[in-house]
Design a protein around this motif. Structure first.
Motif, mmCIF file in Angstrom:
data_model
loop_
_atom_site.group_PDB
_atom_site.id
_atom_site.type_symbol
_atom_site.label_atom_id
_atom_site.label_comp_id
_atom_site.label_asym_id
_atom_site.label_seq_id
_atom_site.Cartn_x
_atom_site.Cartn_y
_atom_site.Cartn_z
ATOM 1 N N LYS A 76 0.825 -1.209 0.000
ATOM 2 C CA LYS A 76 0.000 0.000 0.000
ATOM 3 C C LYS A 76 0.858 1.258 0.000
ATOM 4 O O LYS A 76 0.532 2.246 -0.684
ATOM 5 C CB LYS A 76 -0.936 -0.013 1.217
ATOM 6 C CG LYS A 76 -2.075 -1.016 1.110
ATOM 7 C CD LYS A 76 -3.093 -0.848 2.219
ATOM 8 C CE LYS A 76 -2.549 -1.248 3.564
ATOM 9 N NZ LYS A 76 -3.590 -1.206 4.630
ATOM 10 N N VAL A 124 2.243 1.893 -3.482
ATOM 11 C CA VAL A 124 1.236 2.534 -4.334
ATOM 12 C C VAL A 124 1.084 4.005 -3.965
ATOM 13 O O VAL A 124 1.039 4.886 -4.835
ATOM 14 C CB VAL A 124 -0.112 1.803 -4.217
ATOM 15 C CG1 VAL A 124 -1.201 2.571 -4.961
ATOM 16 C CG2 VAL A 124 -0.010 0.386 -4.759
ATOM 17 N N LEU A 137 -0.024 1.296 -9.224
ATOM 18 C CA LEU A 137 -1.459 1.444 -9.031
ATOM 19 C C LEU A 137 -2.216 0.303 -9.694
ATOM 20 O O LEU A 137 -3.194 -0.212 -9.136
ATOM 21 C CB LEU A 137 -1.922 2.791 -9.599
ATOM 22 C CG LEU A 137 -3.425 3.081 -9.523
ATOM 23 C CD1 LEU A 137 -3.880 3.161 -8.068
ATOM 24 C CD2 LEU A 137 -3.770 4.361 -10.266
ATOM 25 N N VAL A 138 -1.758 -0.117 -10.854
ATOM 26 C CA VAL A 138 -2.422 -1.197 -11.578
ATOM 27 C C VAL A 138 -1.963 -2.565 -11.077
ATOM 28 O O VAL A 138 -2.778 -3.440 -10.758
ATOM 29 C CB VAL A 138 -2.152 -1.069 -13.092
ATOM 30 C CG1 VAL A 138 -2.754 -2.245 -13.853
ATOM 31 C CG2 VAL A 138 -2.697 0.251 -13.618
ATOM 32 N N LEU A 192 -2.947 -3.246 -7.281
ATOM 33 C CA LEU A 192 -4.312 -2.926 -6.874
ATOM 34 C C LEU A 192 -4.999 -4.101 -6.169
ATOM 35 O O LEU A 192 -5.631 -3.913 -5.123
ATOM 36 C CB LEU A 192 -5.130 -2.482 -8.095
ATOM 37 C CG LEU A 192 -6.523 -1.929 -7.812
ATOM 38 C CD1 LEU A 192 -6.446 -0.694 -6.909
ATOM 39 C CD2 LEU A 192 -7.243 -1.585 -9.102
#
Length: 350
Positions: free
Chosen positions: A220, A223, A277-278, A281
């Motif tokens: 996390k 990201v 992010l991708v 996720l």
């Protein structure tokens, strides 16, 4: 990956030794070639990657502790062992200073900044802040063993931000003395924390004490800092685009409009800025050792390219990536690996 599947300490030692010796030897050999300035700038690129990486690894547990976090304790020792890169980073900066006449744009030129860009003053202040940071980092780790690191940790975070902002202004922005950006320093230290977080996630994926909860938190944060770095680069470039001032778009033009560099710019946009992010996720990806480690390694390689992208287009309209840059990346990785392995074996990293 089970503990029995991991390479032994001896295997890692051999790997790091080979990388360090071979990488540095190849770089020294190339230093006598025709493109001496490019070989010197390869040293700068790797300094700008590995120094914020190692410094950020030491800082990240302090950041978490300053925020009253407790989740990081099982995985903080691999991060703290990066203190071993303190001496190599200082020596590298001294070498860059010594060889600055062969590669820097400041030597023998009177720019409008005056004494601020005199090589002695520039490298002298960068060396001073780096010494201050590493000295404080060492003090913080010693205080941590005594359970007295609350204040020193908060100060260490502040000094990291200030020190690497200055280095970003001096060794990235000032490579083109006609380019101005108030965000260059902020982008450099935030992206340095992003590099360090990605490396911490990679190290933790191999660390036997890291559980799914620690991996999840590291994923996390990876990201989060990819998005923060993306925001700062966007905030960096947007005024260049709509103001169209010659002294600002000097950074934008070669990277976004030169045919040689534009594909790399879009590649970095997809991998470094939006990739985590991708790729991270799904919750399952962040909690998996193999998935998190693989993504972290790929993004870390992309972040090394981003450091090269910050430096090389300023001097070369052609994208020349070769043995000069990659050999030293391997050499620095070997030196960092040897130092971290030694720090952990000796108990030097709490």
């Amino acid at each position: 990956m089970s503990t029995s599947d991991r390479p032994s300490t001896k295997s890692w030692l051999v790997l790091w030794l080979v990388l360090a010796a071979a990488g540095c030897a190849v770089w020294l050999y190339l230093l006598n070639g025709a493109d001496e300035a490019r070989v010197w700038r390869a040293l700068l690129v790797n300094f700008l990657f590995f120094t914020p990486l190692s410094a950020g690894l030491v800082v990240w547990p302090a950041i978490v502790a300053t925020c009253n976090g407790k989740w990081h304790h099982p995985v903080e020792r691999p991060a703290n062992s990066a203190i071993a890169f303190a001496l190599p980073s200082l020596v590298t900066l001294l070498i860059l200073w010594w060889g600055s006449a062969r590669w820097s744009p400041w030597n023998g030129v009177n720019h409008h900044q005056g004494a601020w860009l005199h090589p002695g003053f520039l490298f002298g202040r960068d060396l001073a802040v780096l010494l201050l940071f590493w000295g404080l980092a060492l003090y913080h780790l010693r205080a941590k063993r005594k359970g007295e690191a609350a204040r020193s940790g908060a100060v260490l975070v502040l000094v990291y931000c200030l020190a690497f902002s200055l280095i970003g202004f001096d060794l990235v922005m000032a490579l083109d003395p006609l380019w101005h950006s108030n965000l260059a320093g902020g982008y450099f230290f935030i992206s340095g924390l992003y590099i360090a977080m990605t490396c911490w996630a990679l190290l933790s994926a191999w660390h036997p004490e890291a559980g799914p909860d620690q991996l999840h938190d590291l994923g996390k944060l990876t990201v989060a800092f990819s998005l923060m770095t993306t925001y700062l680069m966007y905030a960096h470039l947007l005024p260049f685009w709509y103001e169209n001032l010659p002294r600002e778009i000097r950074f934008l033009l070669p990277r976004m409009h030169a045919p040689e560099w534009r594909p790399l710019s879009f590649f970095l946009l997809g991998l470094v800025y939006f990739g985590p992010l991708v790729l991270l996720l799904p919750i399952r990806t962040k909690r998996s050792r193999v998935a998190l480690g693989t993504v972290a390694f790929i993004v870390l390689c992309g972040l090394w390219l981003e450091r090269w992208w910050l430096v090389a287009p300023t001097f070369d309209p052609m994208a020349h990536l070769g043995l000069a840059e990659l050999s030293l990346a391997a050499g620095f990785a070997g030196i960092l690996g040897l130092g971290m392995l030694g720090a952990r074996k000796s108990g030097g990293a709490p």
